[in-house]
Each structure stands twice: as C-alpha cells, then as structure tokens.
Design an enzyme around this catalytic site. Structure first.
Site, PDB file in Angstrom:
ATOM      1  N   THR A 221      38.692  25.302  42.151  1.00 25.64           N
ATOM      2  CA  THR A 221      40.137  25.112  42.028  1.00 25.64           C
ATOM      3  C   THR A 221      40.869  26.401  41.668  1.00 25.64           C
ATOM      4  O   THR A 221      42.083  26.394  41.502  1.00 25.64           O
ATOM      5  CB  THR A 221      40.476  24.026  40.995  1.00 25.64           C
ATOM      6  OG1 THR A 221      40.120  24.493  39.685  1.00 25.64           O
ATOM      7  CG2 THR A 221      39.750  22.726  41.295  1.00 25.64           C
TER       8      THR A 221
ATOM      9  N   LEU B 120      29.718  25.065  33.352  1.00 28.08           N
ATOM     10  CA  LEU B 120      28.641  25.964  33.751  1.00 28.08           C
ATOM     11  C   LEU B 120      27.867  26.541  32.573  1.00 28.08           C
ATOM     12  O   LEU B 120      26.783  27.108  32.763  1.00 28.08           O
ATOM     13  CB  LEU B 120      29.202  27.100  34.607  1.00 28.08           C
ATOM     14  CG  LEU B 120      29.717  26.697  35.990  1.00 28.08           C
ATOM     15  CD1 LEU B 120      30.268  27.912  36.724  1.00 28.08           C
ATOM     16  CD2 LEU B 120      28.630  26.024  36.818  1.00 28.08           C
TER      17      LEU B 120
ATOM     18  N   TYR C  61      31.625  41.879  32.281  1.00 25.42           N
ATOM     19  CA  TYR C  61      32.004  41.519  33.647  1.00 25.42           C
ATOM     20  C   TYR C  61      31.205  42.342  34.650  1.00 25.42           C
ATOM     21  O   TYR C  61      30.565  41.806  35.552  1.00 25.42           O
ATOM     22  CB  TYR C  61      33.501  41.737  33.848  1.00 25.42           C
ATOM     23  CG  TYR C  61      33.963  41.408  35.249  1.00 25.42           C
ATOM     24  CD1 TYR C  61      34.094  40.093  35.666  1.00 25.42           C
ATOM     25  CD2 TYR C  61      34.242  42.419  36.171  1.00 25.42           C
ATOM     26  CE1 TYR C  61      34.497  39.789  36.960  1.00 25.42           C
ATOM     27  CE2 TYR C  61      34.644  42.125  37.460  1.00 25.42           C
ATOM     28  CZ  TYR C  61      34.777  40.803  37.845  1.00 25.42           C
ATOM     29  OH  TYR C  61      35.157  40.496  39.130  1.00 25.42           O
ATOM     30  N   SER C  62      31.227  43.652  34.493  1.00 24.57           N
ATOM     31  CA  SER C  62      30.514  44.526  35.412  1.00 24.57           C
ATOM     32  C   SER C  62      29.014  44.263  35.388  1.00 24.57           C
ATOM     33  O   SER C  62      28.358  44.210  36.445  1.00 24.57           O
ATOM     34  CB  SER C  62      30.779  45.989  35.075  1.00 24.57           C
ATOM     35  OG  SER C  62      32.113  46.337  35.371  1.00 24.57           O
TER      36      SER C  62
ATOM     37  N   ILE D 239      42.141  41.994  44.042  1.00 19.58           N
ATOM     38  CA  ILE D 239      42.976  41.004  44.715  1.00 19.58           C
ATOM     39  C   ILE D 239      44.350  40.984  44.053  1.00 19.58           C
ATOM     40  O   ILE D 239      44.454  40.894  42.827  1.00 19.58           O
ATOM     41  CB  ILE D 239      42.335  39.603  44.645  1.00 19.58           C
ATOM     42  CG1 ILE D 239      40.948  39.632  45.308  1.00 19.58           C
ATOM     43  CG2 ILE D 239      43.227  38.566  45.321  1.00 19.58           C
ATOM     44  CD1 ILE D 239      40.181  38.321  45.177  1.00 19.58           C
TER      45      ILE D 239
END
Length: 267
Positions: free
Chosen positions: A21, A71, A179-180, A211
């Site tokens: 979503t 998750l 994150y990386s 993005i």
C-alpha cells in the site's frame, strides 16, 4: 515461438507484494495485476490492505486479497505463504518491497551517525533484511511448484554505493547506516539465493535511485544535477522492470541487480 504478449502475461499466476500500500508498492501491485496476476497484498496492520485489494479487483478484474502482516513478527511472516496458498492459490511471484527508508520517523534513525540507536538499527535490519530472508525461505516451497517461480527483492542504489553527503547538507533528509547496510544485504542475499534455489526459482534485485516525493527543492536540484537523465525517478519508472523480471520475458535471468537510477551509478 511465443509472442512478446504471451511472454509478458501473468494470467493464472499468484503474486505476493509486501509493503503493497506504499508509494512504490501500489505501482508494483498494479503492474502485476494489469498483466493478469492474482495479488496477495501484504502490509502492516492499520494500512488500507483490504480497501486496496478491492480497488485492484475492481480495476483489473483479478483476484486480490489483503493480508495484515507485521514483518517484525517471525511467525506471521513464516505463515503468510501457506495462508495465501489456501486463500488465493499457490504463489508464483514474490516481491519483497517493504522497508524502513530514510524518511521514516523513528527514534535514532534520521539523525547523525553518533546518535543512531542500536535499537533502531536492529529494528531496521529485522524488517529490511531478516523478514526478506524469512519470507523467501517460507515461500520457496510454493514458488518451486510451478515453472514460473520468481523472487524480486527491492534494494537501493545505497545497497551498492556510499552516500554523497553533499546532497543532504542543510536539509531534513537523512541516510541512516542501517538502511544502506540492510539494502546491501538484500543484494547479496539475492545472489546467494539465485544459486541455491535454481533452477526452479529465479531471484533478482531491483535497486531504485532517488524517487521524487516532494523533497526540498535544494535536494532535488542537487540530485538532478548529478543524474545523467536529468531528473529524479517516479514510481511509474519501475513498471517495466517489475513486468520484465516477474514474467517469462526474463526466464533466463537470475542473480542480477538492476539499477533503475537514471544513470546515477555510472559515475
């Protein structure tokens, strides 16, 4: 010889999309549905999984079901493929898209390195990497039953490259270590899986560049100046690569990491 239309068709197949979503998840889901796949829409509780499933069903005429899956909950992740198999059909395609990203509002996340917390590091790796391992492991027995098994793991250019900190100067944006590291782990997990679950299941990675999502003008200007194609990505830029890797058009491709970054990584 099959036509390209036949090669791209996902009619009769079942796809699982995590983080379905979210911004990119919605486009991935719509792409698979447009090609004829039934869709298992997975996202965390309190997200509009059921409403989105209804929308996909009505727009594309395919079966779509929503599943609230945390998750970070090992049992929920492990049980998801079997639940989908009983309620929607045997999965053929798995897209691991869900992730904590650099803009998530987490304590000890979007802060300088010396303030990034170990708790948030562990939480990010649990969702971004461990859950991917868990869901792949639980899904492969189903994906291997047919002749079209495909796993697509969504990583990032920062799974392969170090951050250019000049982009972030004097902005509220961040690029946390976890994150990386987690995105780099996804790329290597995909390579490892590609040799392990072959020849019955293919495994590939897509690494998006930046993005456009209403970032500050100064950040966007810096990013665009460094990008050969002269713009940031939009979610629509990922429809082609998802269609390709999920379909028989890529039946001899596995273990690859495709950078969809407007040329960012060529420098």
């Amino acid at each position: 010889m099959k036509t390209l239309t036949d090669l791209m068709s996902l009619a009769g197949r079942v796809s699982i999309v995590t983080g379905a979503t979210g911004h990119l998840g919605r486009v991935i889901t719509a792409t698979l549905a447009e090609l004829g796949s039934s869709i298992a829409i997975l996202d965390k509780p309190q997200t509009p999984v059921f409403e989105f499933a209804t929308f996909i069903n009505s727009k594309y005429g395919v079966q779509a079901k929503g599943y609230e899956i945390d998750l970070s909950d090992e049992c929920s992740v492990t049980n998801a493929p079997n639940l989908i198999n009983h309620s929607l059909g045997c999965p053929d395609i798995l897209v691991n898209n869900a992730a904590f990203v650099g803009t998530n509002n987490l304590d000890g996340w979007s802060v300088p390195f010396e303030k990034q917390s170990l708790e948030t590091w562990k939480e990010a790796l649990d969702v971004n990497l461990t859950a991917v391992f868990n869901l792949c492991q639980a899904s492969v027995p189903f994906l291997a039953q047919g002749s079209h098994g495909s796993i697509i793991n969504i990583s990032s250019i920062y799974g392969s490259l170090g951050p250019d900190w000049s982009l972030y100067r004097d902005t509220a944006l961040a690029n946390p270590a976890a994150y990386s590291v987690s995105k780099g782990g996804i790329i290597q997990l995909s390579r490892w899986l590609a040799t392990t679950v072959a020849p019955l299941v293919r495994v590939n990675t897509v690494s998006p560049g930046g993005i456009e999502r209403a970032q500050s003008e100064v950040f966007q200007a810096r990013y665009v100046e460094r990008t050969p194609l002269g713009r940031m990505a939009t979610e629509e830029d990922f429809r082609g690569v998802i269609a390709f890797l999920s379909s028989d058009a890529s039946s001899y491709i596995t273990g690859q990491n495709i950078m969809v970054d407007g040329g960012w990584s060529v420098w």
